[in-house]
Design an enzyme around this catalytic site. Structure first.
Site, PDB file in Angstrom:
ATOM      1  N   TYR A  85     -70.702 -80.542  13.491  1.00 37.74           N
ATOM      2  CA  TYR A  85     -70.240 -80.240  12.141  1.00 37.74           C
ATOM      3  C   TYR A  85     -70.096 -81.561  11.389  1.00 37.74           C
ATOM      4  CZ  TYR A  85     -68.837 -75.606  13.886  1.00 37.74           C
ATOM      5  OH  TYR A  85     -68.820 -74.346  14.428  1.00 37.74           O
TER       6      TYR A  85
ATOM      7  N   HIS B 243     -70.661 -71.952  20.304  1.00 33.30           N
ATOM      8  CA  HIS B 243     -70.097 -73.134  20.967  1.00 33.30           C
ATOM      9  C   HIS B 243     -70.892 -73.518  22.211  1.00 33.30           C
ATOM     10  CE1 HIS B 243     -67.274 -75.763  23.032  1.00 33.30           C
ATOM     11  NE2 HIS B 243     -67.445 -74.991  24.099  1.00 33.30           N
TER      12      HIS B 243
END
Length: 366
Positions: free
Chosen positions: A305, A297
């Site tokens: 994504y 992250h």
């Protein structure tokens, strides 16, 4: 798309000839509630005209002696478009189809209203299927190929109605007049459609994806205490698919009802399904068929994504670059935890994420 079968005229707006037939520009409404607007010559459609079908679709083109001839445009009820060549009212010849966003989704030939010959099917994610369709217009045969978004890497072999039964790694060397030329690569790896279930992540968990293998590798993350991370092997531009996120398919309810410690590699696919890479498959020694779960992250990520239709894994998500990325640069995504869930004071996220969020927000306020 051919509305002439057993159509009975109910009403005519426009000029009629001496026999009471439509002549000139007229609007004809049929018993089916379909409507045609265009030019008539003594009751026959001649010249430009457009059908408005009861389901909301339309068909527009040039009519000769009551039949659509030449280029015609069929617009589906959802806004998708088919541009094709018509002979005596039927699709015969080159055609292209576009989705509601105007993206090309099909290119090939039709014969008697059925797809014919070598056809291309394009996915929104950049992948495609190509091959000679069978007599029913389906991507079925021994010489069908899935082509990855680089328009070079391919899985070539046996497909049934677009589903890969047995594919081998190949390279798309050239395309001449829509016909692709593939060259099989050395090696004996065989790939097949292998969509995961709630209990089986893959029937061949240690068979890497050939496209992904050329673009990413796993190494110790540059992010403190993050463990392993995903890195780019090559320099690429923005909007490049780099990696795939496959896993077992579980429900949102299952994810929400268990401890955060078990949700380290979960990713929502849609309203029903969550993709998960649980122990022991988070170790590359146990599972390396896809590596997207290794991306860490960041609140300033270089990737996102995105949805992907994979020839082996089926509908999954991929990791796509947001900007240009250098070789050996770590790939990061924003995990997207809910920062303000209803009825809760803090974000619905694991503790490490909440700590990072506070630190990031502090830097933004300076």
């Amino acid at each position: 798309m051919d509305s002439d079968d057993e159509m009975v005229e109910e009403a005519v707006e426009g000029h009629l000839d001496d026999d009471g037939l439509p002549h000139g520009f007229c609007t004809v409404t049929y018993s089916s509630t379909d409507r045609f607007e265009g030019n008539f010559v003594h009751g026959e459609k001649n010249g430009r005209g457009k059908f408005f079908f009861f389901d909301g679709s339309t068909l527009e083109g040039y009519y000769v002696d009551d039949a659509l001839q030449g280029q015609g445009v069929y617009t589906y009820e959802d806004g998708g478009v088919l541009q094709g060549t018509y002979v005596d009212g039927e699709l015969n010849g080159p055609a292209q189809e576009y989705d509601t966003d105007g993206r090309l989704i099909f290119k090939g030939q039709y014969k008697d209203n059925i797809r014919h010959g070598v056809c291309w099917i394009y996915y929104p994610d950049g992948g495609s299927l190509v091959g000679e369709v069978n007599e029913d217009g389906e991507m079925t045969g021994e010489k069908i190929a899935y082509v990855y978004p680089d328009e070079r890497t391919a899985l070539y072999g046996k497909f049934i109605d677009g589903e890969m039964i047995e594919g081998k790694l190949a390279t798309l060397m050239s395309t001449e007049e829509g016909r692709p030329h593939f060259e099989l690569m050395p090696g004996n790896s065989v790939y097949h459609f292998d969509k995961s279930t709630s209990s089986c992540i893959s029937t061949n968990a240690l068979l890497p994806d050939p496209y992904e293998s050329e673009r990413v590798y796993v190494a110790e993350s540059l992010i403190s205490s993050a463990g392993e991370g995903l890195f780019s092997k090559v320099a690429v531009g923005p909007n490049t698919v780099m990696s795939f996120y496959n896993g077992v398919r579980i429900t949102h309810q299952e994810v929400d009802s268990r401890d955060w410690a078990l949700n380290g590699n979960t990713l929502s696919l849609d309203e029903e399904t969550v993709i998960d890479v649980p122990e022991p498959y988070n170790h590359v020694s146990k599972y390396c068929a896809s590596l997207g779960h290794k991306a860490n992250h960041s609140f300033t990520p270089n990737c996102i994504y995105d949805m992907f239709v994979h020839p082996r894994f089926g509908p999954i998500k991929c990791i796509r670059t947001l900007r240009a990325v250098e070789a050996d640069e770590e790939l990061t995504v924003a995990y997207g935890y809910d920062h303000s869930p209803p009825g809760k004071s803090g974000p619905e996220a694991p503790e490490w994420y909440q700590v990072e969020l506070k630190a990031f927000q502090a830097t933004q306020q300076k």
